[in-house]
Design an enzyme around this catalytic site. Structure first.
Site: not given
Ligand SMILES: Cc1ncc(COP(=O)(O)O)c(C=O)c1O
Length: 428
Positions: A213
């Protein structure tokens, strides 16, 4: 040409991390909660919690966790920031906070990362997938409205790639029907719609700090809200809440709260604090690189169409998304192969849309058909699988993505991409 990854260790992080390592408090959370804490502490604003003594109320975490939450709350102009070990955990905390459960439907755009929808299964509810707009790739309010039923308990919108969903239209529908909105802003930290930060416009917002990210602490997530009740419930889910639930609470205080261990460590919080301090700077580089690249590829904009940015959006891209509509000249697979052969890491969109994922298309999650065919969910009309969301499927088929727009990548990398596109596509 070298393209650099997102992770970049800087001096401040090293210095603070060393302090934290030497303090030997690597996670200062404790799962125990006294009755007086429940009443007086769980609803404390993040700013007030940040002012507690280092190890004062350990249910809310140690000093770095609370400093991070206090800083982010200030930066994003929101009363509560509840950190966790991932954005996925935050989605679960959000749904549990809203008391979504069996018999409930949650509207979710299919165009997202899996956990935006699988989080709905964690609370034994079922997702209902919604189309996205053809040009912005964010949830389509018209299709969203059509899919609302008396079972719709929440709406999750996704600010895909840093672009804002059409929040005015979405909120005018949701407010009228009193359906809470969760903003999945995992891909949009620091982006704004009408000067408000994405993630702070609906009822609850979430951000991700996973390694791909805009900013990262390796793993991590943040839940943002102005609602005290949602903050209390999220704090309980994050930290074994059900294990310490007190006998004399009302049923509605602990219903649908299964306590987990979603705690962020002090070490990760140290990194996250430094990353948030740098967010604006990092985002500006993303913006500059992507604008330069899009401008350099303008010549091809009939066949290589960039994501349209929603009106009134301050946009800092996460992954640059284009539609490839030049298959009559060169098919998408060959284009990506040629770019990759030149060392340019373009990719081809999501592996599959969420509604095509077997966990939905085959309706198999938990044993015995749950949650799809469990008691209260039996009556919910569910339709998943290929062909059910043609707009999203077509977009994904045409997607080509480029992610290396973050620092230290700069003009030289973007120029290399532009010149290779010109070489591959020639004078069309
Ligand atoms: C739109 C979206 N929601 C949720 C997530 C989940 O994030 P995390 O990996 O921190 O759980 C991501 C991660 O890739 C994402 O791109």
């Amino acid at each position: 040409m070298k393209f650099y990854p997102t992770v970049n260790v800087l001096r401040n992080e090293k210095k603070e991390l060393l302090k934290c390592l030497n303090s030997k408090n690597w996670s200062s959370f404790k799962g125990s909660l006294k009755e007086s804490d429940y009443k007086n502490v769980l609803g404390l604003s993040s700013l007030s919690a940040g002012k507690l003594k280092d190890l004062e109320i350990r249910f809310l975490g140690g000093k770095y966790v609370r400093r991070l939450e206090s800083n982010v709350a200030k930066q994003f102009k929101v009363k509560y920031c509840v950190s966790s070990n991932s954005a996925t955990s935050c989605l679960h905390m959000a749904l549990a906070s809203l008391n979504v459960g069996p018999g409930d439907e949650v509207l979710v755009p299919s165009m997202s990362f899996n956990s935006t929808a699988t989080s709905v299964l964690y609370v034994n509810a079922v997702p209902k997938f919604v189309e996205v707009k053809k040009d912005t790739f964010c949830i389509d309010p018209v299709d969203m409205k059509k899919k609302i039923t008396n079972k719709t308990k929440a709406i999750i919108v996704v600010h895909l790639g840093g672009n804002s969903a059409e929040m005015d239209k979405i909120l005018s529908i949701s407010k009228k029907l009193k359906i809470p909105v969760i903003e999945d802003a995992a891909q949009a930290p620091g982006c704004r719609f009408k000067k408000k930060y994405l993630g702070t416009i609906g009822d609850i917002g979430i951000l991700s700090l996973t390694e791909t990210k805009n900013i990262t602490s390796g793993e991590g997530g943040l839940l943002l809200t102005n609602n005290e009740n949602y903050a209390r419930r999220s704090r309980l889910v994050r930290n074994h809440g059900e294990g310490v639930i007190l006998e004399n609470l009302k049923k509605t205080d602990y219903e649908n709260i299964i306590g987990m261990n979603y705690r962020l460590t002090e070490l990760q919080s140290v990194i996250a604090i430094e990353q948030f301090a740098r967010l604006k700077k990092v985002n500006m580089v993303r913006k500059k690189n992507s604008e330069y690249l899009i401008n350099g590829l303008k010549k091809f904009n009939k066949i290589l169409i960039p994501q349209k940015i929603e009106n009134n959006t301050e946009y800092y891209p996460y992954i640059l998304k284009f539609l490839w509509r030049g298959n009559h000249i060169l098919n998408k697979k060959t284009l990506i192969k040629k770019l990759n052969m030149a060392g340019i890491p373009f990719t081809g969109g999501y592996e599959r849309m969420m509604h095509e994922n077997p966990i939905f298309s085959k309706m198999i999650a938990y044993k015995n058909g749950c949650p799809y065919f469990c008691s209260k969910n039996k009556k919910i009309s569910k339709k998943y699988g290929k062909g059910t969301l043609p707009i999203s499927e077509r977009i994904n088929k045409d997607f080509i993505w480029f992610k290396f727009i973050h620092p230290p990548n700069k003009k030289i990398q973007m120029d290399y991409i532009i010149s290779n596109f010109k070489k591959i596509l020639g004078d069309i």
